[in-house]
Design a protein around this motif. Structure first.
Motif, PDB file in Angstrom:
ATOM      1  N   THR A 186       0.822  -1.215   0.000  1.00 29.28           N
ATOM      2  CA  THR A 186       0.000   0.000   0.000  1.00 29.28           C
ATOM      3  C   THR A 186       0.853   1.261   0.000  1.00 29.28           C
ATOM      4  O   THR A 186       0.315   2.372   0.085  1.00 29.28           O
ATOM      5  CB  THR A 186      -0.927   0.024   1.231  1.00 29.28           C
ATOM      6  OG1 THR A 186      -0.135  -0.087   2.421  1.00 29.28           O
ATOM      7  CG2 THR A 186      -1.931  -1.110   1.178  1.00 29.28           C
ATOM      8  N   THR A 187       2.171   1.083  -0.082  1.00 30.94           N
ATOM      9  CA  THR A 187       3.166   2.177  -0.115  1.00 30.94           C
ATOM     10  C   THR A 187       3.124   3.044   1.141  1.00 30.94           C
ATOM     11  O   THR A 187       3.557   4.194   1.118  1.00 30.94           O
ATOM     12  CB  THR A 187       2.989   3.076  -1.365  1.00 30.94           C
ATOM     13  OG1 THR A 187       1.767   3.803  -1.270  1.00 30.94           O
ATOM     14  CG2 THR A 187       3.008   2.262  -2.644  1.00 30.94           C
ATOM     15  N   VAL A 188       2.585   2.510   2.249  1.00 31.12           N
ATOM     16  CA  VAL A 188       2.577   3.261   3.509  1.00 31.12           C
ATOM     17  C   VAL A 188       3.964   3.214   4.140  1.00 31.12           C
ATOM     18  O   VAL A 188       4.544   4.242   4.481  1.00 31.12           O
ATOM     19  CB  VAL A 188       1.523   2.694   4.482  1.00 31.12           C
ATOM     20  CG1 VAL A 188       1.621   3.398   5.829  1.00 31.12           C
ATOM     21  CG2 VAL A 188       0.129   2.860   3.896  1.00 31.12           C
ATOM     22  N   GLY A 189       4.492   1.996   4.304  1.00 34.10           N
ATOM     23  CA  GLY A 189       5.844   1.823   4.815  1.00 34.10           C
ATOM     24  C   GLY A 189       6.067   2.427   6.183  1.00 34.10           C
ATOM     25  O   GLY A 189       6.679   3.482   6.319  1.00 34.10           O
ATOM     26  N   TYR A 190       5.559   1.778   7.233  1.00 27.14           N
ATOM     27  CA  TYR A 190       5.699   2.315   8.588  1.00 27.14           C
ATOM     28  C   TYR A 190       7.156   2.381   9.042  1.00 27.14           C
ATOM     29  O   TYR A 190       7.522   3.219   9.856  1.00 27.14           O
ATOM     30  CB  TYR A 190       4.903   1.457   9.578  1.00 27.14           C
ATOM     31  CG  TYR A 190       3.409   1.601   9.404  1.00 27.14           C
ATOM     32  CD1 TYR A 190       2.755   2.763   9.798  1.00 27.14           C
ATOM     33  CD2 TYR A 190       2.662   0.579   8.838  1.00 27.14           C
ATOM     34  CE1 TYR A 190       1.390   2.906   9.639  1.00 27.14           C
ATOM     35  CE2 TYR A 190       1.291   0.708   8.672  1.00 27.14           C
ATOM     36  CZ  TYR A 190       0.662   1.870   9.075  1.00 27.14           C
ATOM     37  OH  TYR A 190      -0.682   2.010   8.908  1.00 27.14           O
ATOM     38  N   GLY A 191       7.996   1.494   8.539  1.00 26.36           N
ATOM     39  CA  GLY A 191       9.405   1.525   8.899  1.00 26.36           C
ATOM     40  C   GLY A 191       9.755   0.736  10.140  1.00 26.36           C
ATOM     41  O   GLY A 191      10.920   0.696  10.541  1.00 26.36           O
ATOM     42  N   ASP A 192       8.756   0.105  10.779  1.00 32.06           N
ATOM     43  CA  ASP A 192       9.048  -0.676  11.982  1.00 32.06           C
ATOM     44  C   ASP A 192       9.636  -2.040  11.634  1.00 32.06           C
ATOM     45  O   ASP A 192      10.376  -2.632  12.421  1.00 32.06           O
ATOM     46  CB  ASP A 192       7.784  -0.843  12.833  1.00 32.06           C
ATOM     47  CG  ASP A 192       6.628  -1.432  12.037  1.00 32.06           C
ATOM     48  OD1 ASP A 192       6.662  -1.360  10.794  1.00 32.06           O
ATOM     49  OD2 ASP A 192       5.689  -1.961  12.657  1.00 32.06           O
ATOM     50  N   VAL A 193       9.301  -2.559  10.441  1.00 40.16           N
ATOM     51  CA  VAL A 193       9.844  -3.833   9.963  1.00 40.16           C
ATOM     52  C   VAL A 193      10.356  -3.615   8.545  1.00 40.16           C
ATOM     53  O   VAL A 193       9.623  -3.108   7.693  1.00 40.16           O
ATOM     54  CB  VAL A 193       8.765  -4.940   9.968  1.00 40.16           C
ATOM     55  CG1 VAL A 193       9.361  -6.255   9.485  1.00 40.16           C
ATOM     56  CG2 VAL A 193       8.170  -5.109  11.361  1.00 40.16           C
ATOM     57  N   PHE A 194      11.601  -3.979   8.289  1.00 40.75           N
ATOM     58  CA  PHE A 194      12.177  -3.768   6.958  1.00 40.75           C
ATOM     59  C   PHE A 194      13.238  -4.837   6.691  1.00 40.75           C
ATOM     60  O   PHE A 194      13.825  -5.405   7.622  1.00 40.75           O
ATOM     61  CB  PHE A 194      12.789  -2.368   6.840  1.00 40.75           C
ATOM     62  CG  PHE A 194      13.748  -2.036   7.947  1.00 40.75           C
ATOM     63  CD1 PHE A 194      15.099  -2.370   7.842  1.00 40.75           C
ATOM     64  CD2 PHE A 194      13.306  -1.407   9.098  1.00 40.75           C
ATOM     65  CE1 PHE A 194      15.986  -2.077   8.861  1.00 40.75           C
ATOM     66  CE2 PHE A 194      14.187  -1.113  10.129  1.00 40.75           C
ATOM     67  CZ  PHE A 194      15.534  -1.447  10.012  1.00 40.75           C
ATOM     68  N   PRO A 195      13.491  -5.132   5.411  1.00 42.15           N
ATOM     69  CA  PRO A 195      14.466  -6.176   5.070  1.00 42.15           C
ATOM     70  C   PRO A 195      15.901  -5.695   5.244  1.00 42.15           C
ATOM     71  O   PRO A 195      16.200  -4.513   5.036  1.00 42.15           O
ATOM     72  CB  PRO A 195      14.158  -6.464   3.602  1.00 42.15           C
ATOM     73  CG  PRO A 195      13.596  -5.188   3.081  1.00 42.15           C
ATOM     74  CD  PRO A 195      12.824  -4.584   4.222  1.00 42.15           C
TER      75      PRO A 195
END
Length: 250
Positions: A186-195
Motif C-alpha cells: 500500500t506504499t505506507v511503509g511504517y518503517g518498523d519492519v524492513f528487510p
C-alpha cells in the motif's frame, strides 16, 4: 395534510418542502456530531453539559420521528428497515435509547452515535453517485481485491523466505510477515519492519513498484465509474424534470 403530501416532503428532495426538510435534517446531523465532540471535553461546565444533553434529546426525538415516518410512508416497510439507509437511520437513534437507565453502558454505546454521520449519505447527491460508481465497477473491483489478496500472500511468503534467518523475531511466520506486506504494497511503509538481506531488499524494490499499481488501479476504476454514474444520473434527472413539467402543465 395527507400521506401523499407528507411523502413529498420527506422523500422528494426536488420539491420546495423536500429541500427545506433535507436541509433541516442535515443541520441536525451536523449539530449532533458537534454535540458528541463537545461532550468528550473534560473541562466543559456541568451547566453546559446539561444543555448539550437536552439538545441531544431533542435531536434524537426528531430523528426518531423521521425514522418512523419513513417506515410509515414506505410502500415496503420491511425493505426500508433492512436497507442500508434504514439500518443507518436506526443505528443513529438506537444507542441513545439503549443507554437510558443503564449508566454502565453509556460510555460503550456513546461511540455508536457517530453513525449519524452516515445519515448524510441520504441527502448528498455526490454520495449517491459514489454508490452507483461502486455498483458499476463492482466486478472489476472484486477482481482487483482478489488479485491484491493473492499478491499479499505471495509477498508475505517471499519476504519470510528471505528474512526469516536474518530476522527471526520480525519475520517469525508468514502471518507476521503479512504486516510488512500490507505496509509495503500500500506504499505506507511504517518503517518498523524492513528487510536487511540483499535478496529481501531486491524483492522489496519490485514490491514497491507493484504497490504503486495497488493504489492507482482502484482509483482509476472508481473515477471511470463516477464518470458513468454522473451521466446516468443526469439522464434520470432530465427525465424527472420532464415529468414534473408535464405534471405542472396538466
Amino acid at each position: 395534510m395527507n400521506k401523499e403530501s407528507i411523502s413529498e416532503i420527506v422523500n422528494d428532495n426536488t420539491s420546495k418542502g423536500g429541500r427545506v426538510f433535507d436541509i433541516f435534517i442535515q443541520t441536525l446531523i451536523v449539530l449532533s456530531l458537534i454535540i458528541y465532540a463537545l461532550l468528550t471535553e473534560p473541562n466543559i461546565s456541568e451547566e453546559w453539559r446539561n444543555v448539550l444533553h437536552i439538545s441531544e434529546w431533542v435531536i434524537v426525538v426528531i430523528f426518531t420521528i423521521e425514522y418512523l415516518l419513513r417506515i410509515f410512508l414506505s410502500p415496503k416497510p420491511l425493505k426500508y428497515i433492512f436497507s442500508f439507509l434504514g439500518i443507518i437511520d436506526l443505528l443513529a437513534i438506537l444507542p441513545f435509547y439503549l443507554a437510558i437507565g443503564d449508566l454502565s453502558t453509556i460510555r460503550v454505546l456513546r461511540i455508536f452515535r457517530i453513525f449519524r454521520a452516515f445519515k448524510l449519505a441520504r441527502y448528498n447527491n455526490a454520495i449517491s453517485r459514489l454508490k452507483l460508481a461502486f455498483k458499476i465497477a463492482k466486478e472489476e473491483i472484486m477482481l482487483f481485491l482478489l488479485v491484491s489478496a493473492v499478491l499479499l500472500y505471495l509477498s508475505a511468503a517471499c519476504i519470510h523466505h528471505f528474512e526469516y534467518e536474518a530476522q527471526p523475531e520480525q519475520f517469525s511466520s508468514l502471518f507476521s510477515s503479512l504486516w510488512w506486506s500490507v505496509g509495503t504494497l500500500t506504499t505506507v511503509g511504517y518503517g518498523d519492519v524492513f528487510p536487511i538481506t540483499v535478496g529481501g531488499k531486491i524483492f522489496t524494490f519490485f514490491i514497491l513498484i507493484i504497490g504503486v499499481g495497488i493504489v492507482a488501479v482502484p482509483a482509476a476504476l472508481l473515477a471511470e465509474g463516477l464518470a458513468q454514474a454522473r451521466k446516468i444520473m443526469a439522464v434520470e434527472n432530465g427525465k424527472h424534470d420532464d415529468r414534473a413539467h408535464h405534471k405542472d402543465v396538466t
